[in-house]
Scaffold this active site. Sequence first.
Site, PDB file in Angstrom:
ATOM      1  N   SER A  15      21.061 -28.882   4.309  1.00  0.00           N
ATOM      2  CA  SER A  15      22.008 -27.785   4.555  1.00  0.00           C
ATOM      3  C   SER A  15      23.088 -28.259   5.528  1.00  0.00           C
ATOM      4  O   SER A  15      22.956 -29.326   6.145  1.00  0.00           O
ATOM      5  CB  SER A  15      21.270 -26.591   5.164  1.00  0.00           C
ATOM      6  N   ASP A  30      22.615 -28.300   0.098  1.00  0.00           N
ATOM      7  CA  ASP A  30      22.172 -26.916  -0.064  1.00  0.00           C
ATOM      8  C   ASP A  30      23.246 -25.976   0.502  1.00  0.00           C
ATOM      9  O   ASP A  30      23.705 -26.150   1.643  1.00  0.00           O
ATOM     10  CB  ASP A  30      20.847 -26.768   0.721  1.00  0.00           C
ATOM     11  N   HIS A  31      23.656 -25.005  -0.272  1.00  0.00           N
ATOM     12  CA  HIS A  31      24.624 -23.985   0.185  1.00  0.00           C
ATOM     13  C   HIS A  31      25.923 -24.561   0.756  1.00  0.00           C
ATOM     14  O   HIS A  31      26.343 -24.192   1.858  1.00  0.00           O
ATOM     15  CB  HIS A  31      23.992 -23.051   1.231  1.00  0.00           C
ATOM     16  N   ASP A  88      28.403 -22.799  -2.917  1.00  0.00           N
ATOM     17  CA  ASP A  88      27.950 -21.409  -2.871  1.00  0.00           C
ATOM     18  C   ASP A  88      29.145 -20.475  -2.697  1.00  0.00           C
ATOM     19  O   ASP A  88      29.542 -20.148  -1.582  1.00  0.00           O
ATOM     20  CB  ASP A  88      26.943 -21.234  -1.732  1.00  0.00           C
ATOM     21  N   GLY A 128      14.382 -16.892   4.304  1.00  0.00           N
ATOM     22  CA  GLY A 128      13.685 -16.638   5.559  1.00  0.00           C
ATOM     23  C   GLY A 128      12.242 -16.197   5.374  1.00  0.00           C
ATOM     24  O   GLY A 128      11.700 -16.208   4.262  1.00  0.00           O
ATOM     25  N   HIS A 138      16.521 -19.560  -5.261  1.00  0.00           N
ATOM     26  CA  HIS A 138      16.535 -19.766  -3.804  1.00  0.00           C
ATOM     27  C   HIS A 138      15.556 -18.780  -3.166  1.00  0.00           C
ATOM     28  O   HIS A 138      15.054 -17.878  -3.813  1.00  0.00           O
ATOM     29  CB  HIS A 138      17.945 -19.489  -3.252  1.00  0.00           C
ATOM     30  N   ALA A 162      12.497 -18.957  -2.082  1.00  0.00           N
ATOM     31  CA  ALA A 162      11.236 -18.876  -2.829  1.00  0.00           C
ATOM     32  C   ALA A 162      10.014 -19.245  -1.993  1.00  0.00           C
ATOM     33  O   ALA A 162       8.976 -19.622  -2.546  1.00  0.00           O
ATOM     34  CB  ALA A 162      11.326 -19.749  -4.078  1.00  0.00           C
ATOM     35  N   SER A 168      11.320 -22.259   4.319  1.00  0.00           N
ATOM     36  CA  SER A 168      10.571 -21.527   5.361  1.00  0.00           C
ATOM     37  C   SER A 168       9.093 -21.918   5.403  1.00  0.00           C
ATOM     38  O   SER A 168       8.512 -22.028   6.494  1.00  0.00           O
ATOM     39  CB  SER A 168      10.694 -20.018   5.133  1.00  0.00           C
TER      40      SER A 168
HETATM   41  P1  13P Z   1      13.173 -19.965   1.849  1.00  0.00           P
HETATM   42  O1  13P Z   1      13.763 -19.443   3.127  1.00  0.00           O
HETATM   43  O2  13P Z   1      12.492 -18.880   1.094  1.00  0.00           O
HETATM   44  O3  13P Z   1      12.303 -21.134   2.083  1.00  0.00           O
HETATM   45  O4  13P Z   1      14.390 -20.446   0.919  1.00  0.00           O
HETATM   46  C1  13P Z   1      14.970 -21.709   1.074  1.00  0.00           C
HETATM   47  C2  13P Z   1      16.237 -21.842   0.317  1.00  0.00           C
HETATM   48  O5  13P Z   1      16.565 -21.080  -0.571  1.00  0.00           O
HETATM   49  C3  13P Z   1      17.101 -22.988   0.662  1.00  0.00           C
HETATM   50  O6  13P Z   1      18.294 -22.942  -0.052  1.00  0.00           O
HETATM   51  O1  G3H Z   2      18.912 -21.489   2.605  1.00  0.00           O
HETATM   52  C1  G3H Z   2      18.657 -21.803   3.760  1.00  0.00           C
HETATM   53  C2  G3H Z   2      17.794 -22.954   4.092  1.00  0.00           C
HETATM   54  O2  G3H Z   2      16.539 -22.509   4.543  1.00  0.00           O
HETATM   55  C3  G3H Z   2      18.455 -23.826   5.088  1.00  0.00           C
HETATM   56  O3  G3H Z   2      18.429 -23.226   6.340  1.00  0.00           O
HETATM   57  O4  G3H Z   2      20.817 -23.340   6.991  1.00  0.00           O
HETATM   58  O5  G3H Z   2      19.009 -22.964   8.715  1.00  0.00           O
HETATM   59  O6  G3H Z   2      19.271 -25.206   7.615  1.00  0.00           O
HETATM   60  P1  G3H Z   2      19.460 -23.719   7.488  1.00  0.00           P
HETATM   61 ZN    ZN Z   3      19.072 -21.001  -0.439  1.00  0.00          ZN
END
Ligand code: 13P
Ligand code: G3H
Ligand code: ZN
Length: 312
Positions: free
Chosen positions: A50, A83-84, A105, A182, A214, A216, A260
């Site tokens: 991320s 990610d994102h 995203d 989360g 996501h 999950a 998470s």
């Molecule tokens: P969780 O917070 O459910 O683990 O999701 C992680 C996620 O979607 C990262 O992009």
């Molecule tokens: O989607 C979120 C992921 O859990 C990444 O979390 O942005 O705190 O690194 P973060």
């Molecule tokens: Zn996500």
Amino acid sequence: MALVTTTEMFKKAYDGGYAVGAFNVNNMEIVQAITEAAGELNSPIILQVSAGARKYANHTYLVKLVEAALIENPNIPIALHLDHGADFDICKSCIDGGFTSVMIDGSKYPFEENIELTKKVVEYAHAHGVVVEAELGKLAGIEDDVKVSAEDSSYTQPDEVEEFVTKTGVDSLAIAIGTSHGAYKFKPGTKPQLRFDILHEIEKRIPGFPIVLHGASSVPQEYVKIINANGGALKDAIGVPEDQLREAARSAVCKINIDSDLRLGLTAGVREVLFKDPSIFDPRDYLKVGRANVKAVVAHKIKDVLGSENKA
Ligand code: 13P
Ligand code: G3H
Ligand code: ZN
């Protein structure tokens, strides 16, 4: 084996009725735990980074840690994914900096703006051999500094997906069907239920196209208990039931994002060691226990939830 894109992984996962786990990485212990589990179970794996992870650990350190994991686990396909990604610049930086997959995203933007932004990233990424994930619909929860409240979240509209995929040329699509980011995904006392009706409607509109879930994590209660018994305070932490994720993995869902649950495993291990013996101050003594928990979480997901064991 060099880092791979997710193209082949997703094709095999779609046809084989399983999903590939995408786990967030922030440090050496997490990279080791995920890839050791995947290596031992002969599973393909996606390591995702991320913006917050890049800020914390530094882009170069993360890429080099993943390259080390490749050397240690030469027999499994590993993809490195952003990610994102919030804008074109961070996607470009990761494409130029060795990632094989990026997420743009644009879910916070109106439909047409999301298309424009996604298309721009797709053009740049494809010209550099990198694949792109986009998102339609809004998940509740927290990502870096962006907090989406449950009221502002919205399910993906099936009648938008075909136009979005066609106009952007994107390689995979994250959808909102009731998961959220989360450790506090559902209200206590309510029964978590993903919207499989929406998922199946989407599958019909874009047959053969890989879908991403996501948010999950399932929030393993054994780790929540350990954390709370060792000085933590996680009240009413609830996740997605694993049987629903198993069902999703059998469908067009080819990538399932989990962060998470790794955080909970790591924190439970560290808390347990430090709370029981306050004299400990060697980081290896507590990080190794946290790392072992992360490895156990990933192994469990691969075997019992994703179905990706022996699919490398
Ligand atoms: P969780 O917070 O459910 O683990 O999701 C992680 C996620 O979607 C990262 O992009
Ligand atoms: O989607 C979120 C992921 O859990 C990444 O979390 O942005 O705190 O690194 P973060
Ligand atoms: Zn996500």
